[in-house]
Design a protein around this motif. Sequence first.
Motif, PDB file in Angstrom:
ATOM      1  N   SER A   1     -97.932  -7.436 -53.196  1.00 26.33           N
ATOM      2  CA  SER A   1     -96.530  -7.134 -53.516  1.00 26.33           C
ATOM      3  C   SER A   1     -95.674  -8.368 -53.241  1.00 26.33           C
ATOM      4  N   VAL A   2     -94.548  -8.412 -53.896  1.00 21.75           N
ATOM      5  CA  VAL A   2     -93.614  -9.512 -53.681  1.00 21.75           C
ATOM      6  C   VAL A   2     -93.232  -9.586 -52.201  1.00 21.75           C
ATOM      7  N   ALA A   3     -93.003  -8.428 -51.606  1.00 27.28           N
ATOM      8  CA  ALA A   3     -92.601  -8.394 -50.195  1.00 27.28           C
ATOM      9  C   ALA A   3     -93.658  -9.084 -49.320  1.00 27.28           C
ATOM     10  N   ASP A   4     -94.933  -8.833 -49.631  1.00 28.55           N
ATOM     11  CA  ASP A   4     -96.003  -9.435 -48.839  1.00 28.55           C
ATOM     12  C   ASP A   4     -96.157 -10.933 -49.095  1.00 28.55           C
ATOM     13  N   ALA A   5     -95.660 -11.384 -50.215  1.00 23.73           N
ATOM     14  CA  ALA A   5     -95.823 -12.803 -50.563  1.00 23.73           C
ATOM     15  C   ALA A   5     -94.720 -13.670 -49.970  1.00 23.73           C
ATOM     16  N   VAL A   6     -93.639 -13.040 -49.548  1.00 23.59           N
ATOM     17  CA  VAL A   6     -92.508 -13.791 -48.999  1.00 23.59           C
ATOM     18  C   VAL A   6     -92.943 -14.545 -47.745  1.00 23.59           C
ATOM     19  N   GLY A   7     -92.547 -15.798 -47.690  1.00 19.67           N
ATOM     20  CA  GLY A   7     -92.861 -16.592 -46.509  1.00 19.67           C
ATOM     21  C   GLY A   7     -94.218 -17.282 -46.568  1.00 19.67           C
ATOM     22  N   HIS A   8     -94.938 -17.063 -47.673  1.00 26.00           N
ATOM     23  CA  HIS A   8     -96.244 -17.709 -47.803  1.00 26.00           C
ATOM     24  C   HIS A   8     -96.209 -18.731 -48.938  1.00 26.00           C
ATOM     25  N   LYS A   9     -97.124 -19.694 -48.836  1.00 27.42           N
ATOM     26  CA  LYS A   9     -97.213 -20.726 -49.867  1.00 27.42           C
ATOM     27  C   LYS A   9     -98.086 -20.233 -51.008  1.00 27.42           C
ATOM     28  N   ILE A  10     -97.481 -20.088 -52.169  1.00 30.28           N
ATOM     29  CA  ILE A  10     -98.229 -19.585 -53.329  1.00 30.28           C
ATOM     30  C   ILE A  10     -98.518 -20.752 -54.274  1.00 30.28           C
ATOM     31  N   THR A  11     -99.757 -20.832 -54.738  1.00 27.25           N
ATOM     32  CA  THR A  11    -100.111 -21.866 -55.719  1.00 27.25           C
ATOM     33  C   THR A  11    -100.701 -21.189 -56.950  1.00 27.25           C
TER      34      THR A  11
ATOM     35  N   ALA B   1     -91.208   5.754 -77.116  1.00 27.96           N
ATOM     36  CA  ALA B   1     -91.272   4.564 -76.269  1.00 27.96           C
ATOM     37  C   ALA B   1     -89.963   4.405 -75.525  1.00 27.96           C
ATOM     38  N   VAL B   2     -90.020   3.617 -74.467  1.00 29.23           N
ATOM     39  CA  VAL B   2     -88.828   3.285 -73.705  1.00 29.23           C
ATOM     40  C   VAL B   2     -88.657   1.775 -73.712  1.00 29.23           C
ATOM     41  N   VAL B   3     -87.409   1.336 -73.833  1.00 28.08           N
ATOM     42  CA  VAL B   3     -87.089  -0.085 -73.763  1.00 28.08           C
ATOM     43  C   VAL B   3     -86.277  -0.308 -72.496  1.00 28.08           C
ATOM     44  N   ALA B   4     -86.642  -1.351 -71.743  1.00 32.25           N
ATOM     45  CA  ALA B   4     -85.948  -1.632 -70.477  1.00 32.25           C
ATOM     46  C   ALA B   4     -85.872  -3.133 -70.255  1.00 32.25           C
ATOM     47  N   GLU B   5     -85.124  -3.499 -69.219  1.00 33.15           N
ATOM     48  CA  GLU B   5     -84.880  -4.924 -68.971  1.00 33.15           C
ATOM     49  C   GLU B   5     -86.113  -5.665 -68.462  1.00 33.15           C
ATOM     50  N   SER B   6     -87.004  -4.959 -67.789  1.00 36.82           N
ATOM     51  CA  SER B   6     -88.187  -5.632 -67.240  1.00 36.82           C
ATOM     52  C   SER B   6     -89.422  -4.789 -67.514  1.00 36.82           C
ATOM     53  N   TYR B   7     -90.573  -5.406 -67.317  1.00 36.89           N
ATOM     54  CA  TYR B   7     -91.828  -4.679 -67.499  1.00 36.89           C
ATOM     55  C   TYR B   7     -91.897  -3.501 -66.532  1.00 36.89           C
ATOM     56  N   GLU B   8     -91.559  -3.760 -65.242  1.00 34.04           N
ATOM     57  CA  GLU B   8     -91.661  -2.695 -64.234  1.00 34.04           C
ATOM     58  C   GLU B   8     -90.713  -1.551 -64.567  1.00 34.04           C
ATOM     59  N   ALA B   9     -89.501  -1.884 -64.998  1.00 36.95           N
ATOM     60  CA  ALA B   9     -88.528  -0.838 -65.324  1.00 36.95           C
ATOM     61  C   ALA B   9     -89.003  -0.023 -66.531  1.00 36.95           C
ATOM     62  N   ALA B  10     -89.615  -0.704 -67.484  1.00 36.15           N
ATOM     63  CA  ALA B  10     -90.110   0.001 -68.672  1.00 36.15           C
ATOM     64  C   ALA B  10     -91.225   0.973 -68.290  1.00 36.15           C
ATOM     65  N   VAL B  11     -92.090   0.538 -67.377  1.00 34.08           N
ATOM     66  CA  VAL B  11     -93.173   1.422 -66.924  1.00 34.08           C
ATOM     67  C   VAL B  11     -92.582   2.639 -66.221  1.00 34.08           C
TER      68      VAL B  11
ATOM     69  N   ASP C   1     -84.688 -11.210 -58.459  1.00 36.61           N
ATOM     70  CA  ASP C   1     -84.144  -9.896 -58.152  1.00 36.61           C
ATOM     71  C   ASP C   1     -85.151  -8.856 -58.634  1.00 36.61           C
ATOM     72  N   VAL C   2     -86.077  -8.489 -57.765  1.00 35.77           N
ATOM     73  CA  VAL C   2     -87.119  -7.521 -58.129  1.00 35.77           C
ATOM     74  C   VAL C   2     -87.317  -6.545 -56.975  1.00 35.77           C
ATOM     75  N   PRO C   3     -87.817  -5.348 -57.280  1.00 33.34           N
ATOM     76  CA  PRO C   3     -88.126  -4.410 -56.202  1.00 33.34           C
ATOM     77  C   PRO C   3     -89.208  -5.009 -55.298  1.00 33.34           C
ATOM     78  N   PRO C   4     -89.138  -4.736 -53.982  1.00 30.52           N
ATOM     79  CA  PRO C   4     -90.089  -5.366 -53.046  1.00 30.52           C
ATOM     80  C   PRO C   4     -91.542  -4.997 -53.323  1.00 30.52           C
ATOM     81  N   ASP C   5     -91.761  -3.839 -53.972  1.00 33.62           N
ATOM     82  CA  ASP C   5     -93.151  -3.436 -54.218  1.00 33.62           C
ATOM     83  C   ASP C   5     -93.672  -3.947 -55.565  1.00 33.62           C
ATOM     84  N   ALA C   6     -92.869  -4.729 -56.278  1.00 31.81           N
ATOM     85  CA  ALA C   6     -93.334  -5.273 -57.567  1.00 31.81           C
ATOM     86  C   ALA C   6     -94.537  -6.170 -57.330  1.00 31.81           C
ATOM     87  N   PRO C   7     -95.578  -6.041 -58.158  1.00 29.56           N
ATOM     88  CA  PRO C   7     -96.735  -6.918 -57.964  1.00 29.56           C
ATOM     89  C   PRO C   7     -96.353  -8.377 -58.222  1.00 29.56           C
ATOM     90  N   LEU C   8     -96.854  -9.241 -57.355  1.00 26.71           N
ATOM     91  CA  LEU C   8     -96.575 -10.674 -57.477  1.00 26.71           C
ATOM     92  C   LEU C   8     -96.909 -11.174 -58.891  1.00 26.71           C
TER      93      LEU C   8
END
Lengths: 150, 720
Positions: A61-71, B259-269, A14-21
């Motif tokens: 991004s996570v969105a771009d990685a969906v559907g691909h084989k990651i190793t 500082a900020v504390v959050a559930e994930s690295y991305e959220a903290a940023v 459960d991550v935002p789609p733009d989160a880096p892989l």
Amino acid sequence: MTTLVINGRSYSVDVPPDAPLLWVIRERLQLTGTKYGCGIGQCGACTVHIDGASARSCGVSVADAVGHKITTIEGLHPTNQHPLQVAWIAEQVPQCGYCQPGQIMQAAALLKDKPKPTDTEIVEAMKGNLCRCAAYIRIKRAIKRAAGTA
Amino acid sequence: VSLARGWSRREFVAAAGAAGLTLGFAPPAARSARAAAAFVPNAWLTITPDGTVTVHLAKAEMGQGIGTALAQIVAEELEADWKDIRVDFPTNDPKYGRMFTSGSLSVTQSFDVLSRAGAAARIMLIDAAARDWKADPVDCIAERGVVRHVPTGRSIAYGDLVARVPITKKLSPEELKAITLKKPREYKLIGERLPRLDIPEQVTGRTTYGIDVFLPGMAYAKVAYPPTRAGGTHTAVDDTAARRVKGYLKTVATDDLVAVVAESYEAAVQARDALRITWDRGPYANVTTASIVQEYERKARQKVDDVWMKTGDPGAGMAQAVRTHTATYTTDFVDQAPLEPMNCVARYDNGGYDLFTGTQSQARAVQDLSKRLGVEPAKIRIHQQYLGGAFGRRLEWDVLFEAAVIARDAGRPIKLIRSREEDFARGFPRSVTLQVLKAGLDGNQTIVGWEHTIVGAWHGAGFVDDKGRTVSAFVGSDHAYGIPNQIVRPIRGEHGVPGGAYRSVGPGYTNFAVETFLDELASLSKIDPLHMRLSLLGGQSRLANVIKVAAARAGWGTPLPPNVGRGLASVKFALVKVPPTWLSAVVQARVDPASGKVTVDKITCAVDCGIVVNPDGVRAQVEGALLFGLSTALKERVTITNGAFDQKNFEDYPLLRMDEVPEVDVQIVESAEHPSGVGEPPVTVIAPALSNAIFAATGARVRNLPFLPERVLKALRDKA
């Protein structure tokens, strides 16, 4: 929920789609062999394979990685006996070791493409991966050993 | 995925009485069941009934291969079987003495202690076996993890001894001191090219660095750093927008940080970036590189009374000179830039702090944190992890302090990971330095007077003398050459920016100045720089030997094409009063006169570091340190504008890459002297050898480190 296929296994995250892989692999899935070094594709510590080609996971991004084989390094070889891993031990390559999973993943993609790379091809493929301990001499030697060109 | 992955094993090991991580294959459950019967002869090793010998390392593993080398030292005198050896990194404890890792001191300062620790355990094991057999201990020998009664041939393995026989012998401190240690010709493990114990885990990505630690219930923290490197403070904090970020948990604002504390690295940023903070930029908001250099130039001209070293009569020496030569050398800020960014996982519980990170500085960190957090030192437990590079950066504990303060307020364990940009912005770079060297020559071209002025902001976490001076910031000016009438004047230049230790510390710049200046004097006197050095050394010392070896292997004196030159430099490296390492290198470089670009084709190095514990380990360190020195000499530079560093990431702070790696030839000289360190000495010879090579190639002298193309071009123009 996003589904990623990493090392042949399905993971739902459960991550935002733009989160880096990179951060999903490292911090959510705890596959910590993939390292954070710069976040801008300058160091190569986060190198993984996407559909067999090397990629900097910090810039995907996570969105771009969906559907691909990651190793990742953890899935490079079922018993950690990839010729490069064997050669890395034989040549005693790592110093601090932090960049080495990325180096090995980058080299593995090279050898898949060019099983017998020339020195120039090795340098071209590897110059994007930083090693602050500067174990470069041994990295090159280990690649040649794995390729059987040493 | 279980969050407990990294933790459960650690808790297990801690419960077994040997906190830290263990490189081994035995499942934790099996080990902890046996731990009650473990033999712990001293702080440095534990033998369990399965025969496993665990060497406890008080030193940080940051790439030196120190774990393997120290284990070899213990195993040698213990007469252990190498296959039984494991290492771990214990949590800080006064029984390990002052825990720190720096100065290329680990092997040289541990050698005797660890040899005796191993020997004492061997003596105790032999005594126990002899008692069990009702035999005389003098009839028993230990070999490869087994005690043998020579007259009868009876034998027992160490593990079985630990399991079945009471080990009762105690050694007094006097007896410990009186143990006769092996002579080098008796060594079985020391001097062997044993593979490093930690490499198999490194190549599979299983090594746990600080950044790889997870605790149950852990949250992520991000600090909002002031816009200036030093002295900036927050005056108001508005976290309205941050609170709306999904995953936001808490804002931590104390006198020390926001500082900020959050559930994930991305959220903290995201939440940290959403804070609205009013900053007081502090007293160093106008500092720039140019203002520092100007101030240093002014200070260098001042008459100062502080003299660190003086031989003969420097004034009289200079007075008898028929000519003098003066040169000024500068070095820019340089950042250690370990590839693993600074990080720490912290848990506050029951008034105590558990800090999970890789540090070079347990002793200083515990001392300082205890004071600033207001708890007993025993309440601060640093759980040592592998270090993804350090180079002096991890001698600073700034991130440990931040993590501890946040964890105290967060109500949950937190993980703090700096971004690369934050690491550069909050760096502890080696200070800008300015050095002036002046020599007097008599009518026979003999040096009769020598003055060395060193201006810089000394690094923190250095070696301090009884006058409170950071000696490690100007050591190296006490070179090995037989020059009369010398004076060394260190001048502290403050600029508010915290100074850091950078691999090789003082000699990284003092040796640059000394060895380049010698080359200038040789050129003025029309003497070959090799012969000049040898004559100043009387020809016979350990330093003269490595100079001769390096020069011969490099083909010193053989012809080269135009714009290609060889430069020589050497070092006697000892930051404190320990046996020095003697090292010399010849750099062969090409200069493009149109662009000023310098390309190094070959480095030839000879090193004498006494007894070599692990030859391949020494070679790896020397190779890496030479190239680290090349990276520093060619390109590394941090500048500061309005109190903040300008460089943000590896785009504008480039490091040496594979396409810039020259041929490297390392020759390790055989020696039976006490072992000395090799992690730093090679760094110190590259800048001067390269400056000397550029001079040999072009006749132009570069005295400003790094040797950027525009600086080389300027030197070429100045010559013409």
